[in-house]
Design a protein around this motif. Structure first.
Motif, PDB file in Angstrom:
ATOM      1  N   GLN A  65       0.873  -1.163   0.000  1.00 38.57           N
ATOM      2  CA  GLN A  65       0.000   0.000   0.000  1.00 38.57           C
ATOM      3  C   GLN A  65       0.923   1.230   0.000  1.00 38.57           C
ATOM      4  O   GLN A  65       2.069   1.151   0.432  1.00 38.57           O
ATOM      5  CB  GLN A  65      -0.864   0.111   1.236  1.00 38.57           C
ATOM      6  CG  GLN A  65      -1.644  -1.023   1.816  1.00 38.57           C
ATOM      7  CD  GLN A  65      -2.074  -2.151   0.985  1.00 38.57           C
ATOM      8  OE1 GLN A  65      -2.859  -2.021   0.081  1.00 38.57           O
ATOM      9  NE2 GLN A  65      -1.592  -3.325   1.337  1.00 38.57           N
ATOM     10  N   HIS A  67       1.003   5.824   0.219  1.00 38.87           N
ATOM     11  CA  HIS A  67       0.438   7.167   0.254  1.00 38.87           C
ATOM     12  C   HIS A  67       1.581   8.122  -0.035  1.00 38.87           C
ATOM     13  O   HIS A  67       2.678   7.942   0.478  1.00 38.87           O
ATOM     14  CB  HIS A  67      -0.170   7.488   1.630  1.00 38.87           C
ATOM     15  CG  HIS A  67      -0.905   8.779   1.646  1.00 38.87           C
ATOM     16  ND1 HIS A  67      -2.233   8.863   1.326  1.00 38.87           N
ATOM     17  CD2 HIS A  67      -0.492  10.039   1.894  1.00 38.87           C
ATOM     18  CE1 HIS A  67      -2.610  10.127   1.393  1.00 38.87           C
ATOM     19  NE2 HIS A  67      -1.567  10.858   1.724  1.00 38.87           N
ATOM     20  N   ASP A  91      -2.121  -2.764   8.336  1.00 38.54           N
ATOM     21  CA  ASP A  91      -2.732  -1.507   8.747  1.00 38.54           C
ATOM     22  C   ASP A  91      -1.648  -0.484   9.067  1.00 38.54           C
ATOM     23  O   ASP A  91      -0.781  -0.732   9.904  1.00 38.54           O
ATOM     24  CB  ASP A  91      -3.623  -1.723   9.970  1.00 38.54           C
ATOM     25  CG  ASP A  91      -4.808  -2.614   9.651  1.00 38.54           C
ATOM     26  OD1 ASP A  91      -5.324  -2.517   8.520  1.00 38.54           O
ATOM     27  OD2 ASP A  91      -5.204  -3.414  10.517  1.00 38.54           O
ATOM     28  N   TRP A 110      -2.903   4.639  -2.293  1.00 40.52           N
ATOM     29  CA  TRP A 110      -3.185   3.430  -3.060  1.00 40.52           C
ATOM     30  C   TRP A 110      -3.300   2.267  -2.077  1.00 40.52           C
ATOM     31  O   TRP A 110      -2.381   2.018  -1.295  1.00 40.52           O
ATOM     32  CB  TRP A 110      -2.049   3.148  -4.037  1.00 40.52           C
ATOM     33  CG  TRP A 110      -2.207   1.853  -4.774  1.00 40.52           C
ATOM     34  CD1 TRP A 110      -1.760   0.626  -4.385  1.00 40.52           C
ATOM     35  CD2 TRP A 110      -2.846   1.651  -6.022  1.00 40.52           C
ATOM     36  NE1 TRP A 110      -2.089  -0.316  -5.323  1.00 40.52           N
ATOM     37  CE2 TRP A 110      -2.766   0.290  -6.338  1.00 40.52           C
ATOM     38  CE3 TRP A 110      -3.503   2.520  -6.904  1.00 40.52           C
ATOM     39  CZ2 TRP A 110      -3.290  -0.241  -7.498  1.00 40.52           C
ATOM     40  CZ3 TRP A 110      -4.030   1.996  -8.070  1.00 40.52           C
ATOM     41  CH2 TRP A 110      -3.928   0.634  -8.372  1.00 40.52           C
ATOM     42  N   VAL A 111      -4.419   1.592  -2.115  1.00 41.49           N
ATOM     43  CA  VAL A 111      -4.605   0.405  -1.297  1.00 41.49           C
ATOM     44  C   VAL A 111      -4.755  -0.771  -2.241  1.00 41.49           C
ATOM     45  O   VAL A 111      -5.664  -0.803  -3.071  1.00 41.49           O
ATOM     46  CB  VAL A 111      -5.848   0.550  -0.376  1.00 41.49           C
ATOM     47  CG1 VAL A 111      -6.052  -0.711   0.424  1.00 41.49           C
ATOM     48  CG2 VAL A 111      -5.691   1.751   0.538  1.00 41.49           C
ATOM     49  N   SER A 112      -3.836  -1.716  -2.132  1.00 38.33           N
ATOM     50  CA  SER A 112      -3.875  -2.918  -2.988  1.00 38.33           C
ATOM     51  C   SER A 112      -5.098  -3.746  -2.671  1.00 38.33           C
ATOM     52  O   SER A 112      -5.520  -3.820  -1.519  1.00 38.33           O
ATOM     53  CB  SER A 112      -2.619  -3.760  -2.787  1.00 38.33           C
ATOM     54  OG  SER A 112      -1.493  -3.043  -3.168  1.00 38.33           O
ATOM     55  N   LYS A 114      -6.848  -6.951  -1.773  1.00 35.59           N
ATOM     56  CA  LYS A 114      -6.460  -8.202  -1.091  1.00 35.59           C
ATOM     57  C   LYS A 114      -6.959  -9.388  -1.894  1.00 35.59           C
ATOM     58  O   LYS A 114      -8.064  -9.395  -2.412  1.00 35.59           O
ATOM     59  CB  LYS A 114      -7.058  -8.254   0.324  1.00 35.59           C
ATOM     60  CG  LYS A 114      -6.639  -7.101   1.208  1.00 35.59           C
ATOM     61  CD  LYS A 114      -5.291  -7.343   1.773  1.00 35.59           C
ATOM     62  CE  LYS A 114      -4.943  -6.205   2.734  1.00 35.59           C
ATOM     63  NZ  LYS A 114      -3.675  -6.288   3.284  1.00 35.59           N
TER      64      LYS A 114
END
Length: 116
Positions: A65, A67, A91, A110-112, A114
């Protein structure tokens, strides 16, 4: 016919444009370490402008992830002074505020996705 950019390329486009327009800007890489952020150290602690999008793309493709924060001096908001790239796997801790002598002029995360 032109190839459509991938979602990662679209996300990183502002950083790629920044590198072209401001080749003197550098980026600090910062990793999540439990409940805190730990700046990367060593010879690769700071990335040159042209390295920023490529470095980030590699980690995003590996599932990290991210930022980013683009910072500028308050009296010159059109000239970025510094970029911070935050990376994590699980997290993340809360993102830190910019230093008092810098203003946040752009940021994105950006959050990959899951895998099930």
């Amino acid at each position: 016919m032109a190839k459509s950019p991938t979602p990662i390329e679209t996300f990183l486009a502002p950083l790629a444009k920044l590198a072209l327009k401001h080749p003197e800007v550098e980026a600090e890489v910062i990793w999540a370490d439990g409940a805190a952020w730990e700046p990367q150290s060593g010879t690769d602690a700071l990335l040159e402008a042209e390295e920023i999008p490529f470095y980030a793309e590699g980690l995003l493709l590996e599932g990290f992830q991210m930022h980013y924060q683009i910072l500028a001096e308050p009296d010159d908001l059109k000239s970025p002074a510094h970029v911070r790239l935050f990376f994590w796997q699980d997290d993340p801790p809360p993102l830190p505020d910019p230093e008092p002598d810098l203003a946040l002029i752009a940021s994105a995360g950006w959050v990959s996705r899951k895998q099930p």
